[in-house]
Design an enzyme around this catalytic site. Structure first.
Site, PDB file in Angstrom:
ATOM      1  N   LYS A 176      46.028  11.551  76.143  1.00 59.93           N
ATOM      2  CA  LYS A 176      45.602  11.170  74.159  1.00 59.93           C
ATOM      3  C   LYS A 176      46.137   9.821  73.614  1.00 59.93           C
ATOM      4  O   LYS A 176      47.281   9.780  73.528  1.00 59.93           O
ATOM      5  CB  LYS A 176      46.293  12.313  73.828  1.00 59.93           C
ATOM      6  CG  LYS A 176      45.805  13.686  74.660  1.00 59.93           C
ATOM      7  CD  LYS A 176      46.806  15.142  74.351  1.00 59.93           C
ATOM      8  CE  LYS A 176      47.934  14.710  74.303  1.00 59.93           C
ATOM      9  NZ  LYS A 176      49.069  15.900  74.312  1.00 59.93           N
ATOM     10  N   THR A 207      49.854  17.938  61.791  1.00 62.75           N
ATOM     11  CA  THR A 207      49.689  18.109  62.976  1.00 62.75           C
ATOM     12  C   THR A 207      50.824  18.995  64.074  1.00 62.75           C
ATOM     13  O   THR A 207      50.832  18.356  65.207  1.00 62.75           O
ATOM     14  CB  THR A 207      50.168  16.612  63.407  1.00 62.75           C
ATOM     15  OG1 THR A 207      50.875  15.659  63.527  1.00 62.75           O
ATOM     16  CG2 THR A 207      48.765  16.194  62.947  1.00 62.75           C
ATOM     17  N   GLY A 209      52.498  20.513  66.317  1.00 63.37           N
ATOM     18  CA  GLY A 209      51.874  21.646  67.458  1.00 63.37           C
ATOM     19  C   GLY A 209      50.368  21.124  68.198  1.00 63.37           C
ATOM     20  O   GLY A 209      50.102  21.893  69.128  1.00 63.37           O
ATOM     21  N   THR A 210      50.531  20.323  67.744  1.00 59.03           N
ATOM     22  CA  THR A 210      48.395  19.670  68.077  1.00 59.03           C
ATOM     23  C   THR A 210      48.845  19.809  69.758  1.00 59.03           C
ATOM     24  O   THR A 210      47.932  20.007  70.327  1.00 59.03           O
ATOM     25  CB  THR A 210      48.422  18.829  67.262  1.00 59.03           C
ATOM     26  OG1 THR A 210      49.553  17.414  67.915  1.00 59.03           O
ATOM     27  CG2 THR A 210      47.847  18.267  66.399  1.00 59.03           C
ATOM     28  N   GLY A 211      49.719  19.064  69.961  1.00 55.32           N
ATOM     29  CA  GLY A 211      49.630  19.139  71.798  1.00 55.32           C
ATOM     30  C   GLY A 211      49.856  20.243  72.265  1.00 55.32           C
ATOM     31  O   GLY A 211      49.133  20.261  73.633  1.00 55.32           O
ATOM     32  N   CYS A 212      50.854  20.932  71.775  1.00 51.56           N
ATOM     33  CA  CYS A 212      51.009  22.038  72.697  1.00 51.56           C
ATOM     34  C   CYS A 212      49.336  23.254  72.334  1.00 51.56           C
ATOM     35  O   CYS A 212      48.824  23.454  73.278  1.00 51.56           O
ATOM     36  CB  CYS A 212      51.812  23.514  71.860  1.00 51.56           C
ATOM     37  SG  CYS A 212      53.525  22.472  71.571  1.00 51.56           S
TER      38      CYS A 212
END
Length: 268
Positions: A176, A207, A209-212
């Site tokens: 990413k 942003t 928690g975007t990866g989760c």
């Protein structure tokens, strides 16, 4: 498959609701997969950072896993924060024979910059969990750790995705580009081809928690039988909308909006 797609998350908590188990379950619900969870660590955190972490006993993690796996079919599952090697050993043992898609979000550092797993655990994750995965979704710092290579360009990102698959045994890798400038570009390598997923970069600090949420969305779509490339495409749309319509909550990096795609659909 049963008629009800099921998605399962193994991760730490976030009492402020933006990341971790809470974000995963919100995402599963929004995308119409039945969500289940195993808690690895109870994390006292909010939009400003991590204040304290309590790791659950390994025996309790193992029992949670057994409780779910022995009772309800699992179509897809993801892992997030797994803080130490003992936890990873138990998880690897329990999921290695599970007939389900496995999405790994190799959580190492929180959005706030707080380290979430120790160095020994990072090595175990790379050597023992990665080969079990259907897909691993590292950001650039995580991909740098896994590969040992510096990533400064989009070509570097592509090469990292290829290396994670070919040298470390993941079925597919999604590197990413959130840490790059310009468009938000991610690269998926599935062992055969590189696919590119692009979205406008949104100027916001919210942003958390975007990866989760991104990896949870992929997991939800996979649980519904959607092919990997399409699952990533749909998840990219989901997380981009969630960032675009993020919330001004808290005094740090605010949370994304898990129902943003629902609101956009109503407006169309």
């Amino acid at each position: 498959m049963t008629q009800i797609p099921t998605a399962f998350t193994i991760a730490g908590t976030d009492p402020s609701g933006g990341a971790g188990i809470q974000a995963d379950l919100k995402t599963f619900q929004e995308l119409k997969s039945y969500g289940m969870s195993v808690i690895t660590s109870v994390v006292a955190q909010n939009t400003t950072g991590v204040q304290r972490v309590h790791h659950l006993p390994v025996e309790m993690i193992e029992q949670q896993l057994d409780s779910v796996i022995s009772d309800i079919p699992v179509h897809a599952f993801k892992t997030g924060m797994i803080a130490n090697k003992d936890m990873m050993k138990v998880i690897a043992k329990r999921v290695s024979d599970l007939d389900a898609f496995y999405v790994m979000d190799p959580v190492m550092v929180a959005t706030s910059g707080d380290s979430l797993i120790d160095q020994d655990s990072r090595h175990f994750l790379r050597e023992n969990l990665l080969p079990l995965t259907t897909l691993v979704t590292p950001n650039i710092p995580e991909a740098e750790f896994i590969t040992g290579d510096k990533i400064e360009t989009t070509d570097d990102m592509k090469q990292a995705a290829e290396k994670i698959v070919e040298d470390f045994g993941a079925d597919a890798a999604l590197v990413k580009g959130g840490h790059m400038s310009g468009k938000a570009v991610d690269f998926l390598y599935d062992g055969m081809t590189i696919s590119t997923f692009t979205a406008d970069r949104i100027d916001t600090k919210n942003t958390h928690g975007t990866g989760c949420s991104y990896s949870a969305a992929i997991t939800a779509y996979l649980s519904q039988g959607i092919p990997l490339q399409k699952a990533v495409q749909k998840a990219k749309h989901f997380v981009t909308a969630a960032i675009k319509h993020s919330f001004e909550l808290g005094s740090g990096s605010g949370p994304t909006n898990h129902w943003a795609t629902r609101e956009e659909a109503v407006k169309q």
